[in-house]
Design an enzyme around this catalytic site. Structure first.
Site, PDB file in Angstrom:
ATOM      1  N   TYR A   1       0.819  -1.213   0.000  1.00 13.32           N
ATOM      2  CA  TYR A   1       0.000   0.000   0.000  1.00 13.32           C
ATOM      3  C   TYR A   1       0.853   1.263   0.000  1.00 13.32           C
ATOM      4  CZ  TYR A   1      -0.082  -0.380   5.273  1.00 13.32           C
ATOM      5  OH  TYR A   1       0.208  -0.501   6.607  1.00 13.32           O
ATOM      6  N   GLU A   2       0.223   2.345  -0.367  1.00 16.94           N
ATOM      7  CA  GLU A   2       0.888   3.645  -0.594  1.00 16.94           C
ATOM      8  C   GLU A   2       1.936   3.558  -1.703  1.00 16.94           C
ATOM      9  OE1 GLU A   2      -0.845   5.651   0.735  1.00 16.94           O
ATOM     10  OE2 GLU A   2      -1.698   4.426   2.314  1.00 16.94           O
ATOM     11  N   GLY A   3       1.705   2.696  -2.658  1.00 16.03           N
ATOM     12  CA  GLY A   3       2.626   2.525  -3.783  1.00 16.03           C
ATOM     13  C   GLY A   3       3.571   1.369  -3.531  1.00 16.03           C
TER      14      GLY A   3
END
Length: 597
Positions: free
Chosen positions: A438-440
């Site tokens: 998550y978050e890239g």
């Protein structure tokens, strides 16, 4: 049973000795209250809350998970009560503007509290962590009316926040999102669509939840240029409280590998009332405020799992008796020696320690840059912003990768017991795995670092950091004690630029070269960055020992760990160099049709 003890001595070492926080705060306007005594008191209270309230709930959250019933979500036993204690203690307001009820302390102090909270109980810490990002976004891009209506309640902790980006058909590629925003006569918008993977999207811990949502206006351009950002409250604000329920509801909870104590929600927006934040069609630019906060927060997750793994592995390794040392009994009165005497176990423990303590220095350095971006003069602010933009993908991706490695070492140190739930090591692995997604993802962060940050700036963003490393190496070049650190660091620092130029030249002929080299480039960058911080820590520790100290064991352990990092971890860079230089052909030559099973 697993346990957590806030590493206050190491935190103080990094803050006060390595990064010289007293000088840092003295140089920034509005930080006059951040005195050493006040900071120490805050950290001690944060440690108590994390150790006594949150850590005991970590396994509870994993076992119970969140419960979903007809749109309502109940958090695990004790989570709601812990959040009330958190709010009563004033923790949500720590690093926010006094104009909205905040305490006005620097962001970097809040980062330290976030580390302790997250290491004690990552799933619980995600609830206020998401709120922090929502607050920063509103503070940066909201109108005065929006700040008055929403920010004050978020700062107090009475309300919490989320970020709503991902949809079933689009994750990283936000240009594909379909959620619609229809303008209304009163200036509001009706938001319709579905968002997935929304952390803390629904829960019973606060009176209201403020969703920060990406959506498309009817006349929006295609792709990322046509995305706007909106505030969508769960309950509509009314006076000083809440009124009618808005048209947003949790459709279901995801069944996940880890972080069970946090509600990961499918959120359905059914003509929900929303309010535009920032200019139309500039929502992605505004959302980067939230995303950058979240990415540094996720870097903390890598540190958290490394620290948790190290602490519990160390206790076990000192107590668990198995076999004798190869150089003779070290525990002659016992049936066997503790496993910490064995080199293979030492290797795992020192790896965990090196990544946790090195990661702490990197993140705290980034947190000081956040302070400068918020508070420094324009010239210093621009320099700090550029450096932070460069280091953020390294911190996020590299620290989560090595944090997961450290969590896995925790299972291995415990042997078969590591596979058993009661010891907490397998939970640490499961909870850590999401951090690389998550978050890239790591791969997206790698493309951001090499493609966007470094090559698109013609290497200028890299130079901003390599100049700092070069200056440090030059200052210690004649120090005999520091040569084992300075000589390899200086060579790697020079090689970093050379590798970048080679990849850039190849990319001019074939753009696939960027994607092929990116992940190894990021990992190489991470290892070199941590080497710089370990060299800084070694220098401070050596000086402390030379000056005379009653904490000689602490400082000597720092130097020993730095030696371990340089001799056993830093050589990993050689493999990454070989892979980067091998080119894209070995990845791209195979026809898609030949991928068969």
């Amino acid at each position: 049973m697993p346990d957590y003890k806030a590493p206050l001595r190491d935190i103080q070492f990094v803050m006060n000795e390595v990064l010289e926080s007293d000088k840092h705060y003295a140089s920034l306007p509005g930080c006059e209250d951040a005195t050493p005594d006040m900071i120490s008191a805050i950290l001690e209270e944060g440690a108590k809350f994390s150790e006594r309230v949150l850590a005991p709930l970590n396994q509870v959250g994993d076992r119970e998970g969140c419960q979903f019933n007809d749109g309502e979500v109940t958090t695990p036993t004790g989570f709601k009560e812990a959040y009330q204690q958190y709010v009563e203690g004033g923790w949500p307001s720590l690093a926010h503007d006094p104009a909205h009820g905040g305490q006005g302390l620097p962001e970097s102090i809040g980062t330290v509290i976030s580390e302790m909270v997250g290491t004690a109980n990552w799933s619980w810490g995600m609830y206020p962590g998401l709120s922090h990002g929502a607050m920063n976004t509103l503070s940066e891009h909201g109108t005065d009316e929006q700040k008055h209506t929403y920010l004050t309640k978020l700062v107090s902790g009475e309300w919490t926040g989320t970020m709503c980006l991902t949809e079933p058909h689009c994750g990283t590629d936000l240009g594909m999102l379909r959620t619609k925003a229809e303008p209304q006569a009163d200036g509001s918008y009706k938001i319709t669509g579905t968002k997935i993977f929304i952390s803390a999207g629904e829960h019973d811990m606060a009176d209201n939840i403020i969703h920060i949502v990406l959506a498309r206006l009817p006349d929006a351009p295609a792709g990322t240029k046509g995305i706007s950002l909106f505030i969508v409250p769960k309950f509509m604000p009314e006076g000083d409280g809440i009124g009618a329920r808005n048209g947003v509801a949790c459709g279901s909870l995801e069944h996940k590998m880890g972080i069970h104590g946090n509600a990961t929600c499918v959120m359905n927006f059914d003509a929900a009332t929303g309010y535009l934040i920032g200019p139309p069609n500039k929502g992605l630019n505004c959302m980067f405020t939230f995303m950058n906060t979240a990415r540094l927060g996720t870097a903390l997750q890598g540190l958290a799992h490394a620290e948790w793994g190290f602490q519990n592995s160390l206790v076990y390794a000192k107590e668990r008796l198995q076999m004798r040392s190869l150089t003779g009994p070290k525990n002659p009165e016992g049936a066997a020696d503790p496993i910490i005497v064995h080199p293979a176990v030492r290797n795992m423990l020192l790896t965990q320690k090196a990544f946790a303590e090195g990661g702490r220095a990197l993140i705290y350095f980034c947190a000081q840059l956040v302070d400068k971006v918020k508070l420094a003069s324009d010239e210093e602010k621009a320099e700090a912003d550029a450096l932070l933009a460069f280091l953020t993908p390294i911190a996020k991706a590299f620290l989560t990768e090595v944090g997961f490695e450290s969590a896995n070492h925790g299972v291995q140190v415990f042997g078969g017991h590591g596979f058993i739930a009661e010891w907490g090591m397998e939970q640490n692995v499961r909870d850590a795995r999401i951090s690389m997604l998550y978050e890239g993802t790591t791969q997206i962060q790698a493309l951001d670092l090499l493609g966007r940050k470094v090559l698109m700036s013609q290497g200028e963003s890299l130079k901003g950091f390599t100049k700092i490393v070069h200056k440090f190496c030059k200052a210690h070049a004649e120090d005999e004690q520091m040569k084992p650190f300075i000589e390899p660091l200086a060579k790697l620092n020079q090689e970093w630029g050379e590798l970048t130029m080679k990849i850039g030249m190849k990319a001019m002929q074939d753009r696939e070269e960027v994607g092929a080299a990116a992940v190894d480039y990021l990992m190489y960058s991470g290892y070199v960055s941590l080497a710089y911080f370990w060299a800084r820590m070694a220098a401070k520790a050596q000086n402390a020992v030379a000056a005379g100290t009653d904490e000689e064991a602490f400082y000597k352990a720092k130097v020993t760990t730095a030696n371990f990092y340089f001799q056993r971890i830093l050589p990993r860079t050689r493999g990454h160099v070989e892979i980067m230089q091998s080119g894209a052909a070995n990845l791209m030559d195979m026809d898609v049709e030949h991928f068969v099973f």
